[in-house]
Scaffold this motif. Structure first.
Motif, PDB file in Angstrom:
ATOM      1  N   ASP A   1       6.219  -6.730  -8.898  1.00 39.74           N
ATOM      2  CA  ASP A   1       7.064  -6.075  -7.904  1.00 39.74           C
ATOM      3  C   ASP A   1       6.737  -4.576  -7.847  1.00 39.74           C
ATOM      4  O   ASP A   1       6.420  -3.963  -8.863  1.00 39.74           O
ATOM      5  N   VAL A   2       6.867  -4.005  -6.655  1.00 40.88           N
ATOM      6  CA  VAL A   2       6.373  -2.646  -6.457  1.00 40.88           C
ATOM      7  C   VAL A   2       7.468  -1.583  -6.429  1.00 40.88           C
ATOM      8  O   VAL A   2       7.146  -0.397  -6.443  1.00 40.88           O
ATOM      9  N   GLU A   3       8.748  -1.968  -6.412  1.00 43.72           N
ATOM     10  CA  GLU A   3       9.794  -0.967  -6.191  1.00 43.72           C
ATOM     11  C   GLU A   3       9.865   0.100  -7.288  1.00 43.72           C
ATOM     12  O   GLU A   3      10.350   1.193  -7.058  1.00 43.72           O
ATOM     13  N   ASN A   4       9.366  -0.227  -8.495  1.00 44.67           N
ATOM     14  CA  ASN A   4       9.363   0.734  -9.596  1.00 44.67           C
ATOM     15  C   ASN A   4       7.967   1.253  -9.930  1.00 44.67           C
ATOM     16  O   ASN A   4       7.804   1.977 -10.903  1.00 44.67           O
ATOM     17  N   PHE A   5       6.977   0.869  -9.156  1.00 41.36           N
ATOM     18  CA  PHE A   5       5.601   1.197  -9.514  1.00 41.36           C
ATOM     19  C   PHE A   5       5.343   2.697  -9.406  1.00 41.36           C
ATOM     20  O   PHE A   5       5.728   3.350  -8.431  1.00 41.36           O
ATOM     21  N   ASP A   6       4.682   3.238 -10.407  1.00 40.37           N
ATOM     22  CA  ASP A   6       4.321   4.652 -10.425  1.00 40.37           C
ATOM     23  C   ASP A   6       2.937   4.803  -9.787  1.00 40.37           C
ATOM     24  O   ASP A   6       1.923   4.418 -10.379  1.00 40.37           O
ATOM     25  N   VAL A   7       2.886   5.361  -8.591  1.00 43.16           N
ATOM     26  CA  VAL A   7       1.622   5.416  -7.853  1.00 43.16           C
ATOM     27  C   VAL A   7       0.619   6.371  -8.487  1.00 43.16           C
ATOM     28  O   VAL A   7      -0.573   6.320  -8.135  1.00 43.16           O
TER      29      VAL A   7
ATOM     30  N   THR B   1       6.937   2.237   6.118  1.00 41.28           N
ATOM     31  CA  THR B   1       7.187   1.629   4.803  1.00 41.28           C
ATOM     32  C   THR B   1       6.660   0.197   4.648  1.00 41.28           C
ATOM     33  O   THR B   1       6.091  -0.107   3.609  1.00 41.28           O
ATOM     34  N   PRO B   2       6.823  -0.715   5.629  1.00 42.93           N
ATOM     35  CA  PRO B   2       6.286  -2.064   5.405  1.00 42.93           C
ATOM     36  C   PRO B   2       4.774  -2.068   5.202  1.00 42.93           C
ATOM     37  O   PRO B   2       4.261  -2.780   4.326  1.00 42.93           O
ATOM     38  N   PHE B   3       4.060  -1.271   5.991  1.00 41.19           N
ATOM     39  CA  PHE B   3       2.606  -1.213   5.827  1.00 41.19           C
ATOM     40  C   PHE B   3       2.233  -0.649   4.465  1.00 41.19           C
ATOM     41  O   PHE B   3       1.350  -1.179   3.782  1.00 41.19           O
ATOM     42  N   PHE B   4       2.905   0.417   4.061  1.00 41.48           N
ATOM     43  CA  PHE B   4       2.607   1.032   2.771  1.00 41.48           C
ATOM     44  C   PHE B   4       2.819   0.039   1.629  1.00 41.48           C
ATOM     45  O   PHE B   4       1.975  -0.081   0.734  1.00 41.48           O
ATOM     46  N   VAL B   5       3.930  -0.686   1.661  1.00 38.91           N
ATOM     47  CA  VAL B   5       4.234  -1.646   0.595  1.00 38.91           C
ATOM     48  C   VAL B   5       3.212  -2.787   0.581  1.00 38.91           C
ATOM     49  O   VAL B   5       2.735  -3.206  -0.480  1.00 38.91           O
ATOM     50  N   VAL B   6       2.868  -3.301   1.755  1.00 31.31           N
ATOM     51  CA  VAL B   6       1.927  -4.424   1.828  1.00 31.31           C
ATOM     52  C   VAL B   6       0.554  -4.002   1.318  1.00 31.31           C
ATOM     53  O   VAL B   6      -0.086  -4.731   0.541  1.00 31.31           O
ATOM     54  N   PHE B   7       0.075  -2.829   1.717  1.00 32.74           N
ATOM     55  CA  PHE B   7      -1.250  -2.401   1.276  1.00 32.74           C
ATOM     56  C   PHE B   7      -1.237  -1.971  -0.191  1.00 32.74           C
ATOM     57  O   PHE B   7      -2.240  -2.117  -0.889  1.00 32.74           O
ATOM     58  N   LEU B   8      -0.110  -1.475  -0.667  1.00 29.97           N
ATOM     59  CA  LEU B   8       0.027  -1.189  -2.092  1.00 29.97           C
ATOM     60  C   LEU B   8      -0.017  -2.473  -2.918  1.00 29.97           C
ATOM     61  O   LEU B   8      -0.564  -2.494  -4.026  1.00 29.97           O
ATOM     62  N   SER B   9       0.525  -3.556  -2.370  1.00 31.05           N
ATOM     63  CA  SER B   9       0.606  -4.811  -3.123  1.00 31.05           C
ATOM     64  C   SER B   9      -0.773  -5.380  -3.462  1.00 31.05           C
ATOM     65  O   SER B   9      -0.891  -6.207  -4.355  1.00 31.05           O
ATOM     66  N   GLU B  10      -1.819  -4.939  -2.756  1.00 29.55           N
ATOM     67  CA  GLU B  10      -3.181  -5.360  -3.107  1.00 29.55           C
ATOM     68  C   GLU B  10      -3.569  -4.881  -4.506  1.00 29.55           C
ATOM     69  O   GLU B  10      -4.443  -5.473  -5.141  1.00 29.55           O
ATOM     70  N   HIS B  11      -2.923  -3.838  -4.966  1.00 31.62           N
ATOM     71  CA  HIS B  11      -3.318  -3.197  -6.225  1.00 31.62           C
ATOM     72  C   HIS B  11      -2.251  -3.305  -7.306  1.00 31.62           C
ATOM     73  O   HIS B  11      -2.412  -2.755  -8.389  1.00 31.62           O
ATOM     74  N   VAL B  12      -1.162  -4.013  -7.014  1.00 35.48           N
ATOM     75  CA  VAL B  12      -0.057  -4.179  -7.960  1.00 35.48           C
ATOM     76  C   VAL B  12       0.249  -5.664  -8.070  1.00 35.48           C
ATOM     77  O   VAL B  12       0.569  -6.303  -7.068  1.00 35.48           O
ATOM     78  N   GLU B  13       0.163  -6.203  -9.252  1.00 30.81           N
ATOM     79  CA  GLU B  13       0.359  -7.634  -9.423  1.00 30.81           C
ATOM     80  C   GLU B  13       1.825  -8.034  -9.378  1.00 30.81           C
ATOM     81  O   GLU B  13       2.158  -9.146  -8.977  1.00 30.81           O
TER      82      GLU B  13
END
Length: 459
Positions: A284-290, A270-282
């Motif tokens: 907060d990511v907890e509600n982001f629809d991938v 999970t930490p890696f997924f969130v960090v690498f997702l954050s490159e594409h989300v300006e």
């Protein structure tokens, strides 16, 4: 709670549920009770700072009432990010009318109008935080200079990363510190392309075998564990995210037959997924629809998460081989260390027959991920990846510092059941970068005192 007190760990385990595994119908009660007990522990300094932040955020909310979210059924299908503030979330009054609605997700997860603070991912540099200070801007510029140089000085990068990595440069910094990316900037693009293709080659080669008899037990356990991973965070309840995690964990398991899949490894993605997702989300990511991301972006996030998790596990694989000998040794080392640095706490455990394995096994197996909010784990891993043998060695001193942090609360409990309940539900819901920084400083002090003189903590 039963009126008869548990006199042994087995009795306690039968009558108690792990707070991490609470059912969906208990989540809101757990969140509210945890919040109320945790907030009582805030010191005056944090309270004053929080109060000031609340006033500022409240005035913004009053000026922008349209930020209140619609009901779940009214959410648009292209919903991306619900902007929020971790500080405001911490102190927001329950009477406040503006609430957040999570994304449409699996029906097994009920509607929660407000995401509990324990599930907040963003750190103190995310939305809602004060503007960056001059010092923070200077640090960010230092990182950018290091990362853009022809050959990144990894020793200097580790030195800069130890006190925390700015959110803007964390993805590339983590790839470098984990050994996934080369220091030579000209080789990085080709390396990423080759490793990502290699990972999806594994998918083509192995993933269909999940239905074969000799792999069914592994896949079944992964399939069961994935929905339990951070159950309070809507991001991880999205079917597409769960499919990504299943592929990552299954491929890792069959490529590492000495250990295979062990419960707890699912948390480490999970930490890696969130960090690498954050490159594409300006935001907060907890509600982001991938589903709003392109297929290529999702494939890149998945492959990078796989390889960086694999690098981490290479250093602690004896934690997950048969009988988990690495964890057994680390728990024993923790007991010996605590007996030297705080004999009163150690004797308190002995008096009430609390074994370190009963609470610290999870600390080692999950790298404290179930004791801390995910935002704190991400900050902690900045340092672990900067520290030599951070996950395998420095983690011991972090666990010791973490335990002693709660010495007053521990000494106040005077029965076995009360101690186990405390140690399995430590009130870290309000923690952020400041608390993790203090914890790491104390862990470093302990390492400096004992790491090169192990006989000092052996009886």
């Amino acid at each position: 709670m039963k009126s008869k007190k548990a006199s042994s760990f087995h009795e306690f385990a039968r009558s108690t549920s792990d707070a991490w595994d609470i059912g969906d119908d208990e989540d809101e009660d757990f969140s509210s009770s945890s919040s109320s007990s945790s907030l009582q522990t805030l010191n005056s300094k944090v309270a004053k700072a929080t109060a000031a932040q609340v006033l500022e955020n409240h005035s913004k909310l009053r000026a922008k009432p349209e930020r209140c979210q619609p009901a779940l059924g009214d959410l648009p299908t292209n919903c991306k990010v619900i902007k929020s503030s971790s500080e405001a979330q911490l102190s927001r009054s329950s009477e406040e009318p503006c609430v957040r609605s999570p994304l449409q997700k699996q029906q097994s997860l009920p509607l929660r109008p407000v995401i509990p603070l324990v599930a907040r991912i963003s750190d103190q540099n995310a939305s809602g935080a004060p503007p960056m200070t001059v010092r923070e801007k200077t640090r960010l510029e230092k990182f950018r200079q290091l990362l853009s140089s022809h050959n990144t000085d990894l020793d200097e990068l580790r030195k800069c990363s130890w006190p925390g990595v700015p959110r803007e440069v964390r993805p590339v910094t983590w790839r470098l510190l984990s050994g996934y990316l080369p220091a030579n900037s000209e080789r990085r693009k080709l390396t990423l392309q080759r490793k990502r293709e290699e990972y999806f080659g594994f998918i083509q080669q192995y993933y269909d075998s999940r239905n074969e008899e000799h792999h069914q037990d592994t896949y079944r356990q992964i399939h069961i564990d994935i929905p339990r991973t951070n159950p309070l965070i809507p991001l991880f309840q999205q079917p597409l995210v769960q499919e990504i995690f299943e592929r990552i964990l299954f491929i890792w398991a069959i490529r590492h037959p000495a250990s295979g899949y062990v419960q707890g490894i699912n948390d480490l993605v999970t930490p890696f997924f969130v960090v690498f997702l954050s490159e594409h989300v300006e935001e907060d990511v907890e509600n982001f629809d991938v589903t709003n991301l392109s297929q290529d972006v999702l494939r890149s996030i998945e492959a990078d998460s796989f390889w960086c998790m694999s690098k981490l596990l290479d250093g602690i694989q004896d934690n997950y081989t048969f009988a988990q000998p690495g964890i057994q040794k680390k728990v024993k080392a923790l007991e010996e260390l605590v007996s030297r640095i705080d004999e009163q706490v150690h004797n308190h455990f002995r008096k009430y027959e609390v074994e370190y394995l009963q609470f610290a096994f999870r600390w080692m197996n999950n790298l404290l991920m179930r004791e801390l909010p995910l935002r704190c784990t991400i900050r902690l891993w900045d340092t672990y990846q900067s520290e030599p043998e951070g996950f395998s060695h420095f983690h011991l001193y972090v666990c010791a510092a973490f335990l002693i942090k709660w010495r007053k609360e521990i000494l106040d409990e005077e029965d076995f059941q009360g101690l186990l309940m405390l140690l399995q539900n430590l009130p870290t819901i309000h923690w952020g970068n400041e608390e993790i920084g203090l914890l790491l400083a104390e862990a470093y002090r302990l390492k400096y005192m004992f790491a090169d003189a192990p006989n000092h903590y052996r009886r």
